[in-house]
Design a protein around this motif. Structure first.
Motif, PDB file in Angstrom:
ATOM      1  N   PHE A 121      25.006  -1.184  29.164  1.00  0.00           N
ATOM      2  CA  PHE A 121      23.789  -0.628  28.318  1.00  0.00           C
ATOM      3  C   PHE A 121      23.156  -1.651  27.858  1.00  0.00           C
ATOM      4  N   VAL A 122      23.970  -3.061  27.402  1.00  0.00           N
ATOM      5  CA  VAL A 122      23.002  -3.650  26.200  1.00  0.00           C
ATOM      6  C   VAL A 122      22.523  -4.932  27.285  1.00  0.00           C
ATOM      7  N   ARG A 123      23.169  -5.353  27.957  1.00  0.00           N
ATOM      8  CA  ARG A 123      22.754  -6.519  28.706  1.00  0.00           C
ATOM      9  C   ARG A 123      21.659  -6.374  29.394  1.00  0.00           C
ATOM     10  N   PRO A 124      21.332  -5.217  30.374  1.00  0.00           N
ATOM     11  CA  PRO A 124      20.165  -5.126  31.080  1.00  0.00           C
ATOM     12  C   PRO A 124      19.123  -4.847  30.284  1.00  0.00           C
ATOM     13  N   ALA A 158      17.410   1.265  27.067  1.00  0.00           N
ATOM     14  CA  ALA A 158      16.359   0.601  27.706  1.00  0.00           C
ATOM     15  C   ALA A 158      15.061   1.239  26.839  1.00  0.00           C
ATOM     16  N   ALA A 159      14.966   2.099  26.538  1.00  0.00           N
ATOM     17  CA  ALA A 159      13.807   2.438  25.860  1.00  0.00           C
ATOM     18  C   ALA A 159      13.535   2.110  24.685  1.00  0.00           C
ATOM     19  N   LEU A 160      14.815   1.841  23.841  1.00  0.00           N
ATOM     20  CA  LEU A 160      14.736   1.051  22.606  1.00  0.00           C
ATOM     21  C   LEU A 160      14.330  -0.420  22.319  1.00  0.00           C
ATOM     22  N   VAL A 161      14.582  -0.871  23.292  1.00  0.00           N
ATOM     23  CA  VAL A 161      14.424  -2.506  23.266  1.00  0.00           C
ATOM     24  C   VAL A 161      13.239  -2.872  23.829  1.00  0.00           C
ATOM     25  N   GLU A 162      12.243  -3.188  23.298  1.00  0.00           N
ATOM     26  CA  GLU A 162      10.942  -3.623  23.632  1.00  0.00           C
ATOM     27  C   GLU A 162      10.887  -5.244  24.182  1.00  0.00           C
ATOM     28  N   ARG A 163       9.968  -5.478  24.819  1.00  0.00           N
ATOM     29  CA  ARG A 163       9.783  -6.979  25.375  1.00  0.00           C
ATOM     30  C   ARG A 163       9.575  -7.649  24.158  1.00  0.00           C
ATOM     31  N   THR A 164      10.052  -8.822  24.041  1.00  0.00           N
ATOM     32  CA  THR A 164       9.568  -9.837  23.001  1.00  0.00           C
ATOM     33  C   THR A 164       8.516 -10.492  23.097  1.00  0.00           C
ATOM     34  N   PRO A 165       7.852 -11.073  21.991  1.00  0.00           N
ATOM     35  CA  PRO A 165       6.530 -11.639  21.896  1.00  0.00           C
ATOM     36  C   PRO A 165       6.580 -12.890  22.946  1.00  0.00           C
ATOM     37  N   ALA A 176      19.295   4.836  30.040  1.00  0.00           N
ATOM     38  CA  ALA A 176      17.649   4.676  29.793  1.00  0.00           C
ATOM     39  C   ALA A 176      17.254   4.752  28.336  1.00  0.00           C
ATOM     40  N   ARG A 177      18.110   5.619  27.481  1.00  0.00           N
ATOM     41  CA  ARG A 177      17.946   5.608  26.291  1.00  0.00           C
ATOM     42  C   ARG A 177      18.028   4.246  25.717  1.00  0.00           C
ATOM     43  N   PRO A 185      29.262  15.523  27.948  1.00  0.00           N
ATOM     44  CA  PRO A 185      28.911  14.185  28.011  1.00  0.00           C
ATOM     45  C   PRO A 185      27.685  13.659  28.576  1.00  0.00           C
ATOM     46  N   ILE A 186      26.912  12.732  28.294  1.00  0.00           N
ATOM     47  CA  ILE A 186      25.887  12.350  29.126  1.00  0.00           C
ATOM     48  C   ILE A 186      26.317  11.417  30.145  1.00  0.00           C
ATOM     49  N   SER A 187      25.596  11.157  31.086  1.00  0.00           N
ATOM     50  CA  SER A 187      25.842  10.219  32.054  1.00  0.00           C
ATOM     51  C   SER A 187      25.479   8.735  31.799  1.00  0.00           C
ATOM     52  N   VAL A 188      26.245   7.892  32.593  1.00  0.00           N
ATOM     53  CA  VAL A 188      26.069   6.532  32.221  1.00  0.00           C
ATOM     54  C   VAL A 188      24.542   6.039  32.597  1.00  0.00           C
TER      55      VAL A 188
END
Length: 424
Positions: A332-335, A36-43, A33-34, A25-28
């Protein structure tokens, strides 16, 4: 790779167990981090002030005017020359003629002559020649002549121009979260709209043939759909826009048919359910070979997780048990959503507290127990319910998550723990 146990050849899980390596299992932190890297800043968009609450300023805000823009009265009273009231007291009042009335909003100002007073209201411009205001409570309130029962110093009860903001000042910096005070300031300097990062558009998708709309009769084996309502509310509370897509059956073709027409209009797809290791895991079956990686996270609740891109759109898949789903959203999602909006602080407040009772935790997994934190009682936290991922009633009572590190298996009453405070 360790030897696998002998399994019946008709086991539906046999191909997965034999073909896939057993991964740790991977850590929290790794999964966070995975995501966070997916969700980019909005325009960046420009929105009316009334639509900016909770959003983040995308550019510095510079004031074109001073605040206050003119010298004005801080009290209802009388504009005077301080020298005219020298020596005034209760027994020896100064009496002056009232030459003018100055309500708030008056623009044609008449200079104050020596030996006279102008009746003035709070916020009204100070007339030329006046250097102080005496509050009405220290006078007899006269309208033609007024008796003044106290001396005042120069600048008493006067708000000087630019004493708050000078024209050209930077009043808010990019990255500021916009609350009531910040929007009030923007309005005070004359702004009608602000540059902000727009709200992330999130498609919340609940799968499961067993799900029924609340209010409908339940048949044996059916449950009311709750994750969609819960996660859509959590998305909105984090500043996003949520579109709720319910009752997607456990069929891969139906899943794709429901999802694909909506991809062009969303920034993120958030699913719940269908990600475990058993049969009929429709989300996993539909997305595993299409850009989404499914993994086990060393966490309780919420071990089965997935993240990746489907047709270029970020997808985060959460487990289906309601507590697992909401705790996963928090971790994971809220941050990621807050970061997409431009917030610099994306974590819940973290405090130290002492346990009111002992708890246990599985080895090798970071546990997040639900609790009630009461700072007024000496920073004590009380666990609510047990560790079960189905105990939604306990989640509804909780105002915090108690974090138990993966190397800790038992904590006693009075032990100190880290607590994530959930209240906004």
């Amino acid at each position: 790779m360790p030897n696998l146990p002998n399994l019946p050849e008709n086991s539906r899980d046999l191909p997965n167990l034999r073909d896939q390596p057993l991964r740790r299992p991977i850590s929290v932190a790794e999964h966070r981090a995975r995501v966070a890297a997916l969700v980019e800043r909005t325009p960046v968009v420009r929105l009316p002030l009334t639509d900016c609450l909770g959003l983040v300023l995308a550019e510095d805000l510079v004031s074109p005017i001073s605040l206050p823009p003119f010298d004005n009265s801080a009290m209802d009273g009388y504009a005077v020359r301080a020298a005219d009231l020298a020596g005034a007291d209760q027994d020896n009042p100064v009496e002056l003629p009232v030459a003018e009335d100055i309500p708030a909003g008056r623009t044609d100002l008449v200079p104050l002559e020596a030996g006279t007073a102008h009746r003035i209201m709070t916020g009204a411009p100070l007339p030329p020649g006046a250097d102080a205001v005496i509050q009405v409570e220290l006078t007899d309130g006269g309208t033609e002549r007024v008796r003044l029962f106290r001396a005042v110093a120069q600048n008493s009860n006067v708000r000087r121009a630019a004493s708050d903001v000078a024209a050209g000042d930077r009043v808010l910096v990019a990255g500021t979260a916009l609350g009531a005070a910040q929007l009030g300031l923007a309005a005070a300097i004359g702004r009608t709209e602000l540059p902000v990062r727009r709200r992330p558009r999130v498609l919340v998708l609940s799968t499961g043939s067993e799900l029924v709309e609340p209010g409908q009769p339940l048949l044996p084996g059916q449950i009311y759909e709750s994750n969609g309502t819960m996660l859509a509310a959590a998305v909105r509370a984090a500043g996003g826009e949520a579109e709720l897509l319910r009752f997607v059956p456990d069929e891969v073709a139906a899943f794709h048919a429901a999802l694909e027409p909506r991809l062009a209009h969303v920034d993120l797809v958030l699913t719940s359910g269908g990600v475990s290791a058993g049969a009929y895991e429709v989300v996993k079956d539909a997305l595993a070979d299409r850009g989404v990686t499914f993994t086990k996270v060393a966490v309780q609740p919420g071990g089965p997780q997935g993240a990746g891109r489907y047709q270029g759109v970020p997808v985060i898949t959460l487990p289906g048990n309601p507590v697992s789903s909401l705790v996963s959203f928090e971790l994971f999602v809220r941050p990621a959503l807050l970061a997409a909006l431009g917030h610099e602080r994306v974590d819940r407040p973290r405090v130290r507290a002492t346990l009111s009772q002992g708890i246990t935790s599985p080895a090798g997994r970071t546990q997040y127990r639900r609790g009630v934190y009461d700072p007024a009682s000496g920073r004590v936290v009380t666990p609510v319910g047990g560790p079960g991922s189905h105990l939604l009633s306990a989640m509804a009572l909780a105002n915090c998550l108690i974090e138990v590190p993966e190397e800790v298996t038992e904590l006693a009453e009075g032990d100190e723990v880290a607590v994530l405070v959930l209240a906004d």
